[in-house]
Design an enzyme around this catalytic site. Structure first.
Site, PDB file in Angstrom:
ATOM      1  CE  LYS A  84      -4.140  -1.833   2.097  1.00 11.77           C
ATOM      2  NZ  LYS A  84      -4.989  -1.516   3.142  1.00 11.77           N
ATOM      3  CG  ASP A 129      -7.973   0.586   3.046  1.00  9.98           C
ATOM      4  OD1 ASP A 129      -8.744  -0.301   2.665  1.00  9.98           O
ATOM      5  OD2 ASP A 129      -6.849   0.663   3.040  1.00  9.98           O
TER       6      ASP A 129
HETATM    7  P1  NAP Z   1      -0.637  -3.860  11.031  1.00  9.77           P
HETATM    8  O1  NAP Z   1      -0.368  -2.632  10.299  1.00  9.77           O
HETATM    9  O2  NAP Z   1       0.313  -5.067  11.116  1.00  9.77           O
HETATM   10  O3  NAP Z   1      -0.908  -3.489  12.474  1.00  9.77           O
HETATM   11  C1  NAP Z   1      -1.258  -4.267  13.585  1.00  9.77           C
HETATM   12  C2  NAP Z   1      -1.731  -3.700  14.862  1.00  9.77           C
HETATM   13  O4  NAP Z   1      -2.126  -4.647  16.038  1.00  9.77           O
HETATM   14  C3  NAP Z   1      -0.565  -2.815  15.405  1.00  9.77           C
HETATM   15  O5  NAP Z   1      -1.089  -1.498  16.159  1.00  9.77           O
HETATM   16  C4  NAP Z   1      -0.039  -3.826  16.678  1.00  9.77           C
HETATM   17  O6  NAP Z   1       0.550  -3.316  17.715  1.00  9.77           O
HETATM   18  C5  NAP Z   1      -1.391  -4.359  16.992  1.00  9.77           C
HETATM   19  N1  NAP Z   1      -1.321  -5.788  17.664  1.00  9.77           N
HETATM   20  C6  NAP Z   1      -0.806  -6.837  16.928  1.00  9.77           C
HETATM   21  N2  NAP Z   1      -0.587  -8.037  17.725  1.00  9.77           N
HETATM   22  C7  NAP Z   1      -1.033  -7.380  19.071  1.00  9.77           C
HETATM   23  C8  NAP Z   1      -1.061  -8.044  20.247  1.00  9.77           C
HETATM   24  N3  NAP Z   1      -0.904  -9.121  20.484  1.00  9.77           N
HETATM   25  N4  NAP Z   1      -1.560  -7.408  21.326  1.00  9.77           N
HETATM   26  C9  NAP Z   1      -1.887  -5.826  21.029  1.00  9.77           C
HETATM   27  N5  NAP Z   1      -1.411  -5.439  19.799  1.00  9.77           N
HETATM   28  C10 NAP Z   1      -1.489  -6.070  18.818  1.00  9.77           C
HETATM   29  O7  NAP Z   1      -2.099  -4.375  10.631  1.00  9.77           O
HETATM   30  P2  NAP Z   1      -3.248  -3.869  10.061  1.00  9.77           P
HETATM   31  O8  NAP Z   1      -3.273  -3.793   8.383  1.00  9.77           O
HETATM   32  O9  NAP Z   1      -3.483  -2.527  10.657  1.00  9.77           O
HETATM   33  O10 NAP Z   1      -4.457  -4.923  10.392  1.00  9.77           O
HETATM   34  C11 NAP Z   1      -4.948  -4.832  11.673  1.00  9.77           C
HETATM   35  C12 NAP Z   1      -6.251  -5.763  11.777  1.00  9.77           C
HETATM   36  O11 NAP Z   1      -7.253  -5.028  10.940  1.00  9.77           O
HETATM   37  C13 NAP Z   1      -6.020  -7.149  11.204  1.00  9.77           C
HETATM   38  O12 NAP Z   1      -6.728  -7.916  11.926  1.00  9.77           O
HETATM   39  C14 NAP Z   1      -6.622  -7.195   9.860  1.00  9.77           C
HETATM   40  O13 NAP Z   1      -7.085  -8.158   9.315  1.00  9.77           O
HETATM   41  C15 NAP Z   1      -7.801  -6.001   9.891  1.00  9.77           C
HETATM   42  N6  NAP Z   1      -8.059  -5.519   8.813  1.00  9.77           N
HETATM   43  C16 NAP Z   1      -9.310  -5.293   8.176  1.00  9.77           C
HETATM   44  C17 NAP Z   1      -9.725  -4.485   7.167  1.00  9.77           C
HETATM   45  C18 NAP Z   1     -11.013  -4.468   7.036  1.00  9.77           C
HETATM   46  O14 NAP Z   1     -11.432  -4.233   5.692  1.00  9.77           O
HETATM   47  N7  NAP Z   1     -12.091  -5.164   7.654  1.00  9.77           N
HETATM   48  C19 NAP Z   1      -8.677  -3.657   6.491  1.00  9.77           C
HETATM   49  C20 NAP Z   1      -7.372  -3.862   6.993  1.00  9.77           C
HETATM   50  C21 NAP Z   1      -7.251  -4.646   8.029  1.00  9.77           C
HETATM   51  P3  NAP Z   1       2.085  -2.777  17.794  1.00  9.77           P
HETATM   52  O15 NAP Z   1       2.352  -1.652  16.915  1.00  9.77           O
HETATM   53  O16 NAP Z   1       2.261  -2.570  19.125  1.00  9.77           O
HETATM   54  O17 NAP Z   1       2.846  -3.900  16.995  1.00  9.77           O
END
Ligand code: NAP
Length: 282
Positions: A73, A109
């Site tokens: 992205k 998004d």
């Molecule tokens: P990302 O950029 O990797 O960010 C992940 C986030 O989750 C970070 O803030 C991370 O914290 C936190 N995290 C991960 N494991 C954790 C844990 N065990 N305890 C506490 N915090 C934790 O991922 P992303 O793209 O933002 O995606 C995040 C979620 O949103 C995923 O579940 C993804 O499937 C979902 N999502 C959904 C859509 C949709 O259209 N519905 C779109 C995009 C994403 P740190 O900063 O401390 O590492």
């Protein structure tokens, strides 16, 4: 099968991408509008090292629409001819439209967050807690600030939350008011909010049994939004429902970013109910 030599291609690229629900969702939309002879939506695994070549291929083959997911992205932006102002502000592109050989990048998004929330009422003046500071949180915070919502970010890694604030700063007169590390003593603060949004991985995969907010802090007046869409209903949403809160599933975020994308690719209004049904079946 109505695909012919004149059918335009739309592709989602990412790594991994095989799990993506976008092909099923868009193809169902094409079928419902009887344009499945004009468009087909597929997926391709593209490794980071191959992104530049993949974009060359998009140009060479006249691919009409390119949906980008993790990890492309941000890096894709340097290979495009034009980037829409909102995508520039967010610093990420999830949608590329090929307009007569020119590739223009957009970000839909944030609309996946704001549009489902707006269905439940006006957002201006509301308070929201966003848990997480990655890609999904970025789209959430941008959208909420744009709608005049006061946002508090909670994240495990404070530095990432600070980076997020630094990149978005103040939008539309609203601002991110507070940042907290994500230990549960701080999460207590969500009680004051109108909307609680999860943008972490808690609730999916190896964290399926986890929730970002203990049930005791969720109240009836809350709107609870989870970005996680697999499982369809996370522990967080189940508990919020038990508390009488209004809930928004992660599939709605996926759907609403996809509806805008569909319109950019086809020039036609997306059939919302048909596309939603597909996400509920999977
Ligand atoms: P990302 O950029 O990797 O960010 C992940 C986030 O989750 C970070 O803030 C991370 O914290 C936190 N995290 C991960 N494991 C954790 C844990 N065990 N305890 C506490 N915090 C934790 O991922 P992303 O793209 O933002 O995606 C995040 C979620 O949103 C995923 O579940 C993804 O499937 C979902 N999502 C959904 C859509 C949709 O259209 N519905 C779109 C995009 C994403 P740190 O900063 O401390 O590492």
């Amino acid at each position: 099968m109505r695909i012919s030599g004149r059918t335009k291609m739309c592709i989602i690229i990412g790594d991994p991408v095989a799990h993506s629900l976008s092909p099923a969702m868009h193809n169902a939309g094409y079928k419902a509008l009887d344009i499945d002879d004009q468009f087909v939506f597929t997926a391709a695994t593209v490794k980071n090292k191959d992104l530049k070549d993949a974009i060359k291929g998009v140009r060479a083959m006249g691919v009409r629409g390119l949906t980008c997911t993790i990890p492309h992205k941000i890096r894709i932006m340097k290979y495009l001819d034009e980037i829409d102002e909102t995508a520039k502000r967010i610093g990420a592109v999830n949608t590329v439209v090929n307009i007569n050989g020119k590739l223009k990048g957009y970000n839909t998004d944030w609309l996946g967050v704001v549009n489902p929330l707006k269905k439940l009422g006006k957002l201006e003046g509301k308070k929201a807690a966003v848990i997480g500071a990655g890609g999904a949180a970025h789209a959430m915070v941008y959208g909420l600030l744009k709608e005049g919502v006061q946002v508090t970010i909670y994240n495990r890694t404070v530095k990432k939350a600070l980076n997020l604030i630094e990149s978005l700063k103040i939008i539309n007169g609203s601002q991110v008011s507070f940042v907290s590390s994500m230990d549960l003593s701080h999460v207590e603060g969500v009680a004051d909010c109108d909307i609680i949004l999860n943008a972490t991985n808690l609730g999916m995969g190896e964290y399926k049994s986890k929730t970002p907010v203990p049930k005791k802090f969720i109240q009836k007046h809350h709107i609870v939004f989870d970005a996680v869409y697999a499982p369809y209903e996370t522990k967080f949403l189940k508990e919020a429902k038990e508390k009488g809160a209004k809930i928004i599933h992660g599939t709605e975020m996926l759907l609403h970013q996809g509806l805008v994308q569909f319109e950019l690719y086809t020039g036609k209004k997306a059939p919302e109910d048909v596309m939603r049904k597909v996400l509920h079946k999977i």
